[in-house]
Design a protein around this motif. Structure first.
Motif, short mmCIF file in Angstrom:
data_model
loop_
_atom_site.label_atom_id
_atom_site.label_comp_id
_atom_site.label_asym_id
_atom_site.label_seq_id
_atom_site.Cartn_x
_atom_site.Cartn_y
_atom_site.Cartn_z
N PHE A 257 0.93 -1.32 0.06
CA PHE A 257 -0.03 0.03 -0.09
C PHE A 257 0.89 1.06 -0.01
N GLU A 258 0.31 2.43 -0.37
CA GLU A 258 0.91 3.57 -0.70
C GLU A 258 0.19 4.65 0.33
N ALA A 259 1.46 5.22 1.26
CA ALA A 259 0.80 6.31 2.13
C ALA A 259 1.31 7.69 1.17
N LYS A 260 0.36 8.42 0.84
CA LYS A 260 0.64 9.73 0.59
C LYS A 260 -0.37 10.86 1.07
N TYR A 261 -0.14 12.17 0.89
CA TYR A 261 -0.71 13.09 1.58
C TYR A 261 -2.07 13.14 0.80
N SER A 262 -2.38 13.03 -0.31
CA SER A 262 -3.57 13.23 -0.96
C SER A 262 -4.69 12.32 -0.54
N ASP A 263 -4.34 11.09 0.10
CA ASP A 263 -5.36 10.23 0.55
C ASP A 263 -5.97 10.76 1.70
N SER A 264 -5.67 11.69 2.33
CA SER A 264 -6.08 12.45 3.55
C SER A 264 -6.77 13.95 3.15
N SER A 265 -8.16 14.03 3.73
CA SER A 265 -8.58 15.42 3.30
C SER A 265 -8.14 16.29 4.22
N ALA A 266 -7.71 16.19 5.22
CA ALA A 266 -7.10 17.01 6.28
C ALA A 266 -5.77 17.56 5.50
N PHE A 267 -4.78 16.30 5.14
CA PHE A 267 -3.68 16.78 4.69
C PHE A 267 -3.69 17.72 3.23
N ARG A 268 -4.73 17.39 2.52
CA ARG A 268 -4.87 18.14 1.30
C ARG A 268 -5.30 19.61 1.88
N TYR A 269 -6.25 19.77 2.72
CA TYR A 269 -6.75 21.00 3.29
C TYR A 269 -5.45 21.84 3.98
N LEU A 270 -4.44 21.13 4.49
CA LEU A 270 -3.34 22.02 4.97
C LEU A 270 -2.59 22.22 3.75
#
Length: 169
Positions: A49-62
């Motif tokens: 699996f890949e962890a990236k910022y765009s998978d999280s709405s909170a990180f995208r908001y940041l």
């Protein structure tokens, strides 16, 4: 003599304002850059699996909040120079500073809560922590959040300085 002391104070205030805004811009861009480039691939029980910022709405908001904060900080950097010369602009500058401070606090808080869940999980909701599998991703996220908090603190100080200048004008 009185006018000379007011002129020195105004010049000092401008230097502090410019310095704080440049530092804020640097912290905001660094936080945003770390978050945008943050990704890691891990394997758990043979499943990748890949962890990236765009998978999280909170990180995208940041990221989007800090794009806006960076743009407005550049704008208010020029505006601060005008506001020193023309007192009428100071309240508008205060308004933008306050808006960006609140936006930074909001974005940091949302991303921090997401980071906390990533690090510690939420047993009540059945969410497991992922930092044990993606160490680098979590470390970069932590650094990005620290820079985001520094940016918020700098914006807070700038807002207080601008409010003080608005009160004097």
């Amino acid at each position: 003599i009185m006018g000379d002391s007011v002129g020195k104070r105004t010049l000092m205030n401008l230097k502090v304002q410019v310095s704080m805004r440049v530092l804020t811009l640097g912290a905001a861009l660094a936080s945003m850059g770390l978050m945008i480039t943050n990704r890691e691939v891990a394997s758990v029980y043979g499943i990748a699996f890949e962890a990236k910022y765009s998978d999280s709405s909170a990180f995208r908001y940041l990221v989007f909040a800090y794009i806006a904060i960076s743009a407005v900080t550049l704008f208010t950097l020029a505006w601060a120079c005008l506001a020193v010369r023309r007192g009428g602009f100071i309240f508008a500058l205060f308004f933008f500073d306050l808006l960006m401070t609140l936006t930074a606090l909001s974005a940091f808080s949302a991303a921090m809560s997401e980071g906390y869940i990533g690090k510690y999980g939420n047993t009540h909701a059945g969410w497991l922590p992922i930092c044990g599998y993606v160490h680098n991703y979590c470390n970069r996220t932590t650094l990005s959040l620290a820079l985001s908090f520094v940016s918020f603190l700098l914006l807070f100080v700038v807002t207080v300085l601008t409010a003080s200048a608005a009160r004097r004008s």
